[in-house]
Each structure stands twice: as C-alpha cells, then as structure tokens.
Design a protein around this motif. Structure first.
Motif, PDB file in Angstrom:
ATOM      1  N   SER A  91       0.841  -1.198   0.000  1.00 50.50           N
ATOM      2  CA  SER A  91       0.000   0.000   0.000  1.00 50.50           C
ATOM      3  C   SER A  91       0.876   1.248   0.000  1.00 50.50           C
ATOM      4  N   ALA A  92       0.391   2.290  -0.660  1.00 49.10           N
ATOM      5  CA  ALA A  92       1.126   3.564  -0.641  1.00 49.10           C
ATOM      6  C   ALA A  92       1.109   4.149   0.769  1.00 49.10           C
ATOM      7  N   ALA A  93       0.128   3.751   1.581  1.00 47.12           N
ATOM      8  CA  ALA A  93       0.085   4.227   2.979  1.00 47.12           C
ATOM      9  C   ALA A  93       1.351   3.799   3.722  1.00 47.12           C
ATOM     10  N   THR A  94       1.811   2.547   3.482  1.00 50.24           N
ATOM     11  CA  THR A  94       3.027   2.093   4.181  1.00 50.24           C
ATOM     12  C   THR A  94       4.251   2.855   3.667  1.00 50.24           C
ATOM     13  N   MET A  95       4.199   3.269   2.384  1.00 52.76           N
ATOM     14  CA  MET A  95       5.325   4.060   1.847  1.00 52.76           C
ATOM     15  C   MET A  95       5.369   5.437   2.500  1.00 52.76           C
ATOM     16  N   ILE A  96       4.180   6.027   2.695  1.00 51.17           N
ATOM     17  CA  ILE A  96       4.126   7.327   3.389  1.00 51.17           C
ATOM     18  C   ILE A  96       4.610   7.145   4.829  1.00 51.17           C
ATOM     19  N   GLN A  97       4.180   6.055   5.458  1.00 48.84           N
ATOM     20  CA  GLN A  97       4.601   5.758   6.837  1.00 48.84           C
ATOM     21  C   GLN A  97       6.127   5.793   6.933  1.00 48.84           C
ATOM     22  N   SER A  98       6.767   5.111   5.973  1.00 52.97           N
ATOM     23  CA  SER A  98       8.226   5.059   5.974  1.00 52.97           C
ATOM     24  C   SER A  98       8.832   6.443   5.698  1.00 52.97           C
ATOM     25  N   LYS A  99       8.263   7.167   4.721  1.00 53.38           N
ATOM     26  CA  LYS A  99       8.832   8.466   4.323  1.00 53.38           C
ATOM     27  C   LYS A  99       8.737   9.514   5.419  1.00 53.38           C
ATOM     28  N   ILE A 100       7.701   9.427   6.277  1.00 54.11           N
ATOM     29  CA  ILE A 100       7.602  10.426   7.358  1.00 54.11           C
ATOM     30  C   ILE A 100       8.307   9.943   8.633  1.00 54.11           C
ATOM     31  N   GLY A 101       8.872   8.726   8.590  1.00 55.19           N
ATOM     32  CA  GLY A 101       9.619   8.232   9.748  1.00 55.19           C
ATOM     33  C   GLY A 101       8.732   7.733  10.868  1.00 55.19           C
ATOM     34  N   MET A 102       7.562   7.183  10.495  1.00 55.91           N
ATOM     35  CA  MET A 102       6.646   6.617  11.509  1.00 55.91           C
ATOM     36  C   MET A 102       6.951   5.129  11.630  1.00 55.91           C
ATOM     37  N   GLY A 105       2.592   1.650  14.961  1.00 55.19           N
ATOM     38  CA  GLY A 105       1.222   1.646  14.448  1.00 55.19           C
ATOM     39  C   GLY A 105       1.062   0.863  13.159  1.00 55.19           C
ATOM     40  N   PHE A 106      -0.023   1.159  12.437  1.00 53.82           N
ATOM     41  CA  PHE A 106      -0.316   0.435  11.192  1.00 53.82           C
ATOM     42  C   PHE A 106      -0.802   1.403  10.134  1.00 53.82           C
ATOM     43  N   ALA A 107      -0.715   0.955   8.860  1.00 59.58           N
ATOM     44  CA  ALA A 107      -1.069   1.841   7.739  1.00 59.58           C
ATOM     45  C   ALA A 107      -1.736   1.023   6.639  1.00 59.58           C
ATOM     46  N   PHE A 108      -2.770   1.609   6.028  1.00 60.32           N
ATOM     47  CA  PHE A 108      -3.434   0.913   4.915  1.00 60.32           C
ATOM     48  C   PHE A 108      -4.112   1.921   3.981  1.00 60.32           C
ATOM     49  N   ASP A 109      -4.367   1.464   2.738  1.00 59.99           N
ATOM     50  CA  ASP A 109      -5.047   2.299   1.740  1.00 59.99           C
ATOM     51  C   ASP A 109      -6.545   2.029   1.751  1.00 59.99           C
ATOM     52  N   VAL A 110      -7.295   3.065   1.406  1.00 58.61           N
ATOM     53  CA  VAL A 110      -8.740   2.968   1.171  1.00 58.61           C
ATOM     54  C   VAL A 110      -8.971   3.431  -0.259  1.00 58.61           C
ATOM     55  N   GLN A 111      -9.812   2.686  -1.000  1.00 57.33           N
ATOM     56  CA  GLN A 111     -10.036   3.033  -2.397  1.00 57.33           C
ATOM     57  C   GLN A 111     -11.523   3.223  -2.637  1.00 57.33           C
ATOM     58  N   ALA A 112     -11.960   4.479  -2.697  1.00 56.92           N
ATOM     59  CA  ALA A 112     -13.350   4.781  -3.062  1.00 56.92           C
ATOM     60  C   ALA A 112     -13.355   5.959  -4.033  1.00 56.92           C
ATOM     61  N   VAL A 113     -12.323   6.014  -4.859  1.00 54.05           N
ATOM     62  CA  VAL A 113     -12.131   7.031  -5.897  1.00 54.05           C
ATOM     63  C   VAL A 113     -12.349   8.431  -5.291  1.00 54.05           C
ATOM     64  N   CYS A 114     -13.174   9.265  -5.899  1.00 58.04           N
ATOM     65  CA  CYS A 114     -13.285  10.650  -5.420  1.00 58.04           C
ATOM     66  C   CYS A 114     -13.935  10.746  -4.041  1.00 58.04           C
ATOM     67  N   ALA A 115     -14.643   9.677  -3.635  1.00 58.75           N
ATOM     68  CA  ALA A 115     -15.243   9.673  -2.297  1.00 58.75           C
ATOM     69  C   ALA A 115     -14.263   9.116  -1.263  1.00 58.75           C
ATOM     70  N   ARG A 135      -4.762   8.270  17.867  1.00 56.30           N
ATOM     71  CA  ARG A 135      -4.334   9.302  16.910  1.00 56.30           C
ATOM     72  C   ARG A 135      -4.189   8.680  15.521  1.00 56.30           C
ATOM     73  N   VAL A 136      -4.910   9.233  14.566  1.00 53.54           N
ATOM     74  CA  VAL A 136      -4.912   8.681  13.205  1.00 53.54           C
ATOM     75  C   VAL A 136      -4.632   9.811  12.209  1.00 53.54           C
ATOM     76  N   LEU A 137      -3.674   9.559  11.322  1.00 52.82           N
ATOM     77  CA  LEU A 137      -3.375  10.493  10.237  1.00 52.82           C
ATOM     78  C   LEU A 137      -4.138  10.026   8.999  1.00 52.82           C
ATOM     79  N   VAL A 138      -4.986  10.887   8.460  1.00 47.39           N
ATOM     80  CA  VAL A 138      -5.785  10.534   7.282  1.00 47.39           C
ATOM     81  C   VAL A 138      -5.305  11.388   6.112  1.00 47.39           C
ATOM     82  N   VAL A 139      -4.835  10.706   5.071  1.00 47.46           N
ATOM     83  CA  VAL A 139      -4.229  11.388   3.919  1.00 47.46           C
ATOM     84  C   VAL A 139      -5.061  11.095   2.681  1.00 47.46           C
ATOM     85  N   GLY A 140      -5.209  12.091   1.811  1.00 48.42           N
ATOM     86  CA  GLY A 140      -5.745  11.865   0.460  1.00 48.42           C
ATOM     87  C   GLY A 140      -4.675  12.300  -0.514  1.00 48.42           C
TER      88      GLY A 140
END
Ligand code: ACO
Length: 324
Positions: A91-102, A105-115, A135-140
């Motif tokens: 998942s790209a979420a785990t890549m972001i996790q690594s890039k920000i030095g987290m 915790g855990f990381a996963f992608d959600v896929q609902a297109v524009c929603a 504490r949860v970081l939510v990224v789009g």
C-alpha cells in the motif's frame, strides 16, 4: 462521556508544475472558455516525472503533523485514500509511513475514488470512537495525470494531482452536536453504475494501469442528486440542517455541481470552500486540500460546523459532519 475524533492539524502539498487551461488548447480541440464555463477549472498541478503519490502524500502528512505539533511516532494509524497508488502493492500508505519516519502503528489504503477521503475519515472515526486508536493520520493523495487519456477532451481537462492530510485525535465530548470532532458520517455505494466512471485497465484484467473513462453528464446528474441527499442524511443523524452549517467543504469536481448541491442544501456560496479553479479535480485529495486551503485563507475556524461531501467511481458517495 463520548469519545470524539477531533482534528488537531491539517496540511497539503501541490506539485510545482502548474498547467493552465491554455496548455490543452494547443493539444486538443478545446478552449479555456469551455473549461471555465462548464467546470470552473482554470488550472491544475501535475506531478513531475518520478514524483509519486506517496511522495505527495508524505509532504502533506508532514505538514499536517507540523500543524498538530505532533511527532510521527505519536500516531497509532495512517490511512491513505487513493486510486493511484505507486505500486499494486504494498500500500502507498506504508510508503508514506516510511517516508515520514513513523515506525509504530499500522497503515493501509482505502479506495473509493473521489469519495475516498470521506470513506477514510469514516474509518478513522470508527477506529478512534471504538478505542482501537487514539491518533490517526488521514491522507488523500493522487496522481490522476498518470491515468488520463490526453487525447480524450471530455476527461483530460478535468483532473489534477495533489495531496492533503488531517491529524485526528481522540477527545472527550458530551454527545451533543456542540462537541468538537466528527459528529456523523453517511457512506453509500451502488456498483451497478460501474460503467459511468471507471479505469479501463487493472491487475486482473489487462495487466496495465489503464485510462480513466467517464460518462460525464450521467455522473453530473447523479452527483447533484446524491450529494445533497448524503449531506442531509449525515446532518439529520445529529438533528442538524443546512442552516447550522458554517462551511460546506465539497469534493472539488465541478463548480456547477458544487453550486447546485449548496443550493439544494440552502447554504449560500459564501459559506462554501471552493478550490476547483486552482486544483481541478484531485479525486481523494480534493477535500483535505480544500480543508487545508480553507484554514490557511482564514475561512475555517475552531468551532465551525463543517460538512464534507463527495461522489466518485463505483458509484460511491458519502458525507462527514464535523466541528472543527
Ligand atoms: N472542450 C470542448 N468541448 C468539450 C469538452 C472540452 N474539453 N469536453 C466535452 N466537450 C463537448 C462534448 O463533446 C459535447 O459536444 P456535443 O454536444 O457536440 O456532443 C459538449 O461539450 C457537451 O458535453 P457534455 O458532456 O454534455 O457537457 P457537460 O455540460 O455535462 O460537462 C463535464 C461535462 C464537465 C464532464 C460534466 O458533465 C461533469 O463535471 N460531470 C461530472 C464529473 C464528476 O463530478 N466526476 C466526479 C467524480 S470523478 C471520479 O470519481 C474519478
């Protein structure tokens, strides 16, 4: 006592390259006037070669953490809404996790297109209110430029790349709509509308990423009807209506859809955060981008009642009501 998922920080990132409507006039049969009049879009940003969705998402995530005054390891979870992940997996979420030095915790992608961001926010809210995360970081984050058919004038002028993020933290509430934090969510999908908006490639079909295909006027019709309905449904769950809303922060696809939805909700346009002119449709990134820009402009203030609403491929659509 009620646990609420409260916004502690917000941030965004846009790629450097700005693409004005005039660039399309040179390549396809379109005009700046048509694009502005039918969509409200004046320009969009496109990622540089080699710049990925997780790169954009990591920049937005870091900005949101800085705004919250929080270190990456204070997070319990990271949820990324995207339809344009770097790779099929991980998942790209785990890549972001690594890039920000987290490292926790855990990381996963959600896929609902524009929603996607609305769906991700609702998931984060469920994790926090059920006590599974504090504490949860939510990224789009999206790089839709990579799935556009630049020969198709009916779609390629509409989309852009970008990222936005919010940090949510558990807070104590009283269980009334006066609480800060997420107050209500409403999610919907109807897979029978697949052919209205899809990408004509994928892992288990063509083995390629494919290109976006859309019957724009059909999606438009559903958008106007379903966005106001989902916003009303979410507001109704906590006994609120359009009159109580300080800001609609809509998915930024088309100014005409945004205006029609606001009108159906009886909310004047001066209480709607609009960024579509500058960003185009950045899919799952558009709402967190608009939240971040809205705060930076001084529009969104602590205590404001905000309604976000979005519709995208699926069709999938939904709304989140929150007090900033
Ligand atoms: N330049 C010039 N003319 C164009 C262009 C263009 N870029 N694109 C389409 N046209 C033409 C069409 O070919 C058509 O010509 P014709 O009448 O000769 O056939 C004419 O303009 C009208 O086309 P429509 O599709 O009926 O135009 P409409 O007013 O519906 O606007 C638009 C099109 C902007 C796509 C609109 O329908 C829309 O915004 N739809 C919703 C998109 C959306 O909200 N998507 C949300 C989710 S996206 C996601 O999930 C990934």
């Amino acid at each position: 006592m009620t646990i609420r998922a409260v916004v502690r920080g917000v941030g965004h990132y846009l790629p450097e390259r700005v693409v004005p409507n005039s660039e399309f006039e040179q390549r396809i049969d379109t005009t700046d006037e048509w694009i502005r009049a039918r969509t409200g879009i004046e320009q969009r940003h496109f990622a540089a070669e080699g710049e990925t969705t997780s790169d954009l998402g990591a920049r937005a995530a870091a900005a949101a953490l800085a705004d919250a005054g929080m270190e990456p390891d204070a997070l319990d979870a990271l949820i990324l809404a995207t339809s344009t992940a770097d790779l099929t997996f991980p998942s790209a979420a785990t890549m972001i996790q690594s890039k920000i030095g987290m490292k926790s915790g855990f990381a996963f992608d959600v896929q609902a297109v524009c929603a996607g961001f609305v769906f991700a926010l609702a998931n984060a809210n469920a994790l926090i209110t059920s006590g599974q995360a504090r504490r949860v970081l939510v990224v789009g984050a999206e790089t839709f430029s990579r799935i556009l058919d630049f020969e198709d004038r009916t779609t390629c002028v509409l989309f852009g790349d970008g990222a936005g993020a919010v940090v949510l933290e558990a807070g104590d509430g009283t269980g009334t709509p006066a609480d800060r934090g997420i107050l209500a969510t409403d999610l919907n999908s109807d897979g029978s509308y697949r052919d209205l908006l899809y990408v004509d490639g994928g892992v288990s079909t063509t083995g390629t990423a494919g290109h976006l295909r859309m019957q724009g006027n059909q999606v438009f019709r559903h958008a106007v009807e379903k966005l106001a309905a989902t916003a009303h449904a979410a507001l109704g769950k906590v006994g609120l209506s359009g009159e109580d809303v300080d800001w609609i922060v809509p998915h930024q696809a088309n100014l005409r859809i945004i205006a029609a939805t606001a009108s159906r909700m009886q909310v004047p346009m001066d209480r709607v955060v609009v960024t579509v002119q500058d960003h185009g449709n950045t899919s799952a990134a558009s709402i967190p981008l608009a939240l971040s820009v809205g705060k930076a402009r001084g529009q969104i203030k602590t205590g404001d009642l905000i309604v976000t609403e979005a519709i995208g491929g699926g069709l999938s659509w939904g709304s989140v009501v929150l007090r900033w």
